[in-house]
Design a protein around this motif. Structure first.
Motif, PDB file in Angstrom:
ATOM      1  N   ARG A 265      11.371 -53.584 -11.693  1.00 43.24           N
ATOM      2  CA  ARG A 265      11.396 -52.866 -10.965  1.00 43.24           C
ATOM      3  C   ARG A 265      10.851 -51.703 -12.031  1.00 43.24           C
ATOM      4  O   ARG A 265       9.793 -50.847 -11.412  1.00 43.24           O
TER       5      ARG A 265
ATOM      6  N   ASP B 256      24.409 -44.515 -11.172  1.00 43.53           N
ATOM      7  CA  ASP B 256      24.279 -45.439 -11.497  1.00 43.53           C
ATOM      8  C   ASP B 256      25.659 -46.266 -12.436  1.00 43.53           C
ATOM      9  O   ASP B 256      26.889 -45.142 -11.891  1.00 43.53           O
TER      10      ASP B 256
ATOM     11  N   ARG C  73      19.913 -64.060 -11.808  1.00 46.74           N
ATOM     12  CA  ARG C  73      19.747 -62.672 -11.755  1.00 46.74           C
ATOM     13  C   ARG C  73      18.811 -62.651 -10.236  1.00 46.74           C
ATOM     14  O   ARG C  73      17.825 -61.638 -10.280  1.00 46.74           O
TER      15      ARG C  73
ATOM     16  N   HIS D 122      28.452 -56.577 -11.859  1.00 45.13           N
ATOM     17  CA  HIS D 122      27.843 -57.241 -10.494  1.00 45.13           C
ATOM     18  C   HIS D 122      29.123 -57.984 -10.466  1.00 45.13           C
ATOM     19  O   HIS D 122      29.190 -58.897  -9.058  1.00 45.13           O
TER      20      HIS D 122
ATOM     21  N   TYR E 126      21.234 -52.405  -6.339  1.00 46.16           N
ATOM     22  CA  TYR E 126      21.369 -53.274  -6.636  1.00 46.16           C
ATOM     23  C   TYR E 126      23.262 -53.616  -7.144  1.00 46.16           C
ATOM     24  O   TYR E 126      23.543 -53.206  -8.642  1.00 46.16           O
TER      25      TYR E 126
ATOM     26  N   LYS F  90      25.160 -59.785  -7.480  1.00 48.54           N
ATOM     27  CA  LYS F  90      24.284 -61.177  -7.179  1.00 48.54           C
ATOM     28  C   LYS F  90      24.107 -62.944  -6.755  1.00 48.54           C
ATOM     29  O   LYS F  90      25.476 -62.897  -6.415  1.00 48.54           O
TER      30      LYS F  90
ATOM     31  N   ARG G 163      21.317 -61.899 -26.495  1.00 51.19           N
ATOM     32  CA  ARG G 163      20.723 -61.746 -25.111  1.00 51.19           C
ATOM     33  C   ARG G 163      18.984 -61.345 -25.029  1.00 51.19           C
ATOM     34  O   ARG G 163      17.931 -62.012 -24.514  1.00 51.19           O
TER      35      ARG G 163
ATOM     36  N   ALA H  17      17.379 -45.932  -8.924  1.00 53.88           N
ATOM     37  CA  ALA H  17      17.771 -47.298  -8.054  1.00 53.88           C
ATOM     38  C   ALA H  17      18.333 -45.948  -6.539  1.00 53.88           C
ATOM     39  O   ALA H  17      19.340 -45.021  -6.890  1.00 53.88           O
TER      40      ALA H  17
ATOM     41  N   SER I 199      17.029 -58.511 -17.612  1.00 56.08           N
ATOM     42  CA  SER I 199      17.952 -57.794 -16.518  1.00 56.08           C
ATOM     43  C   SER I 199      17.185 -57.974 -15.565  1.00 56.08           C
ATOM     44  O   SER I 199      16.160 -57.023 -15.296  1.00 56.08           O
ATOM     45  N   GLY I 200      18.614 -57.651 -14.116  1.00 56.15           N
ATOM     46  CA  GLY I 200      17.663 -57.791 -13.110  1.00 56.15           C
ATOM     47  C   GLY I 200      16.419 -56.116 -12.879  1.00 56.15           C
ATOM     48  O   GLY I 200      15.350 -56.056 -12.452  1.00 56.15           O
ATOM     49  N   SER I 201      17.246 -55.494 -13.372  1.00 55.32           N
ATOM     50  CA  SER I 201      16.877 -53.928 -12.373  1.00 55.32           C
ATOM     51  C   SER I 201      15.195 -53.828 -13.475  1.00 55.32           C
ATOM     52  O   SER I 201      14.684 -53.017 -13.140  1.00 55.32           O
TER      53      SER I 201
ATOM     54  N   SER J 188      18.936 -51.169 -20.349  1.00 59.22           N
ATOM     55  CA  SER J 188      18.461 -52.492 -20.129  1.00 59.22           C
ATOM     56  C   SER J 188      16.874 -53.336 -19.392  1.00 59.22           C
ATOM     57  O   SER J 188      16.175 -53.691 -19.469  1.00 59.22           O
TER      58      SER J 188
ATOM     59  N   SER K  16      27.069 -53.965 -16.933  1.00 63.54           N
ATOM     60  CA  SER K  16      26.419 -53.672 -15.275  1.00 63.54           C
ATOM     61  C   SER K  16      26.850 -55.329 -15.464  1.00 63.54           C
ATOM     62  O   SER K  16      27.303 -56.120 -13.968  1.00 63.54           O
ATOM     63  N   THR K  17      25.993 -55.921 -16.177  1.00 67.14           N
ATOM     64  CA  THR K  17      26.716 -57.502 -16.052  1.00 67.14           C
ATOM     65  C   THR K  17      27.552 -58.197 -15.461  1.00 67.14           C
ATOM     66  O   THR K  17      28.284 -58.655 -14.308  1.00 67.14           O
TER      67      THR K  17
HETATM   68  C1  2P0 Z   1      20.793 -50.169 -10.342  1.00 65.70           C
HETATM   69  N1  2P0 Z   1      22.345 -50.605 -11.794  1.00 65.70           N
HETATM   70  O1  2P0 Z   1      19.768 -50.997  -8.439  1.00 65.70           O
HETATM   71  C2  2P0 Z   1      21.855 -50.391 -10.615  1.00 65.70           C
HETATM   72  C3  2P0 Z   1      22.720 -49.783 -10.109  1.00 65.70           C
HETATM   73  C4  2P0 Z   1      23.364 -50.686 -12.173  1.00 65.70           C
HETATM   74  C5  2P0 Z   1      23.971 -49.503 -10.771  1.00 65.70           C
HETATM   75  O2  2P0 Z   1      21.143 -52.352 -12.039  1.00 65.70           O
HETATM   76  O3  2P0 Z   1      23.452 -58.393 -15.047  1.00 65.70           O
HETATM   77  O4  2P0 Z   1      21.837 -53.419 -15.593  1.00 65.70           O
HETATM   78  O5  2P0 Z   1      21.084 -56.853 -16.326  1.00 65.70           O
HETATM   79  O6  2P0 Z   1      20.777 -57.862 -14.091  1.00 65.70           O
HETATM   80  O7  2P0 Z   1      20.146 -54.514 -14.153  1.00 65.70           O
HETATM   81  C6  2P0 Z   1      22.298 -52.120 -14.238  1.00 65.70           C
HETATM   82  O8  2P0 Z   1      22.354 -53.561 -13.127  1.00 65.70           O
HETATM   83  O9  2P0 Z   1      22.217 -55.760 -14.864  1.00 65.70           O
HETATM   84  C7  2P0 Z   1      22.088 -52.012 -11.987  1.00 65.70           C
HETATM   85  P1  2P0 Z   1      21.606 -57.606 -15.325  1.00 65.70           P
HETATM   86  P2  2P0 Z   1      21.393 -54.746 -14.955  1.00 65.70           P
HETATM   87  O10 2P0 Z   1      19.945 -50.084 -10.540  1.00 65.70           O
END
Ligand code: 2P0
Length: 322
Positions: A142, A279, A25, A193, A16, A19, A70, A12, A137-139, A105, A189-190
């Protein structure tokens, strides 16, 4: 039906972190990313009447406990959508270290979503796949579309998904992942957040977000690398400031992380145009134009303690493997 899918990890440029809705998410802000050509997960899924429970193997090890739960939750979502109650065998392999802040994830849930839905007999659109991957998982949402991607926050679950801004071949930029630590992180990360809001700087971060997203999208559109790089680097520092000032504080960096960050700034002063982003882990992603990637590699060779270097271009999103 046996189905195998390959999903890229993604980096990214606008992050992100935090939340609006934890369970669904739904992120507090829009994020912008690039799919990575050399960091991916391959996952095989088969729903099989003969199984009496879900069998999940990641990187050769049977998965149990919270991690399994999960994944089973995600399989349950797929089963519900497909109207089946058969258990599944899931075998997944990452070609990069899991849990070290390299978005395993993201690629993991994207691959599981695409292979799992197909194996369950569903034919979902890219948008539907992105929404479903996000619930795992949010990311991960993408990692579904191709190339350079935007994930708009959205208000409800159905409108929080990612789509492609540009195809992979649009811009020749590279992400060199500098691996300085391969241990799984202590705070996931979860969990991280949920702490974002406790930082006194979080409000300021969110207030500046719309402008930042607009600016980086314009830099992408105009292929203005200097503007693009400055924004993504400031953004990484901004997110880590929030992390470090959360209660309790989250420090994902190692001393080597800072050393690489400072090297990147020095190289820039020497006219090697590079920028860093990081990250939720210690590894540094160095962003440069592909014409400069060799020079970056040579520079990195001279830094002791660099465990591994992975050079990525922008890649396509998640796809089924024949
Ligand atoms: C990202 N990260 O935008 C940010 C930058 C880490 C730092 O998205 O709880 O593993 O599974 O939705 O997606 C890591 O968060 O969290 C993340 P969940 P996720 O890439």
């Amino acid at each position: 039906m046996k189905v195998k899918a390959r999903a890229p990890s993604n980096i990214a440029f606008i992050k992100y972190w935090g939340k609006k809705n934890e369970k669904l998410r739904i992120p507090a802000n829009t994020s912008i990313s690039m799919n990575l050509s050399e960091a991916y997960t391959e996952t095989f899924v088969e729903f099989d009447n003969k199984l009496s429970k879900d069998l999940i193997v990641i990187d050769g090890k049977s998965v149990e406990g919270n991690e399994k739960e999960r994944i089973v939750d995600h399989l349950n979502l797929i089963r519900k959508m497909a109207g089946i109650d058969t258990f599944a065998e899931v075998v997944s392999k990452n070609n990069f270290p899991k849990g070290a802040g390299m978005a395993s994830s993201a690629s993991g849930f994207a691959a599981l979503t695409v292979a799992g839905t197909k194996a369950a007999g569903l034919n979902l659109s890219e948008k539907e796949l992105s929404v479903l991957a996000r619930l795992g998982s949010g990311s991960a949402c993408r990692s579904i579309p191709d190339g350079f991607v935007e994930w708009k926050t959205g208000v409800k679950s159905g409108d929080s998904y990612a789509y492609s801004l540009q195809a992979p071949g649009y811009w020749d930029i590279c992400d060199t992942i500098v691996v300085v630590g391969e241990k799984a992180k202590k705070v996931s990360s979860t969990e991280g957040h949920t702490k974002a809001f406790s930082s006194p700087f979080y409000k300021a971060r969110i207030l500046g977000m719309n402008k930042k997203v607009k600016e980086i999208k314009s830099a992408l559109k105009n292929k203005d690398f200097t503007k693009f790089g400055r924004i993504l680097e400031e953004e990484a520092i901004n997110m880590h400031t929030v992390m470090m000032t959360s209660k309790p504080p989250l420090f994902y960096w190692l001393p080597k992380t800072l050393e690489i960050m400072q090297s990147v700034i020095t190289w820039r002063e020497e006219d090697l145009e590079t920028y860093f982003t990081i990250d939720a882990g210690p590894n540094v992603h160095i962003i440069c134009l592909s014409k400069d990637v060799k020079k970056v590699r040579i520079k990195l060779k001279k830094i002791p303690g660099v465990k591994k270097v992975i050079v990525n271009k922008a890649s396509e999103g998640t796809h089924i493997l024949k």
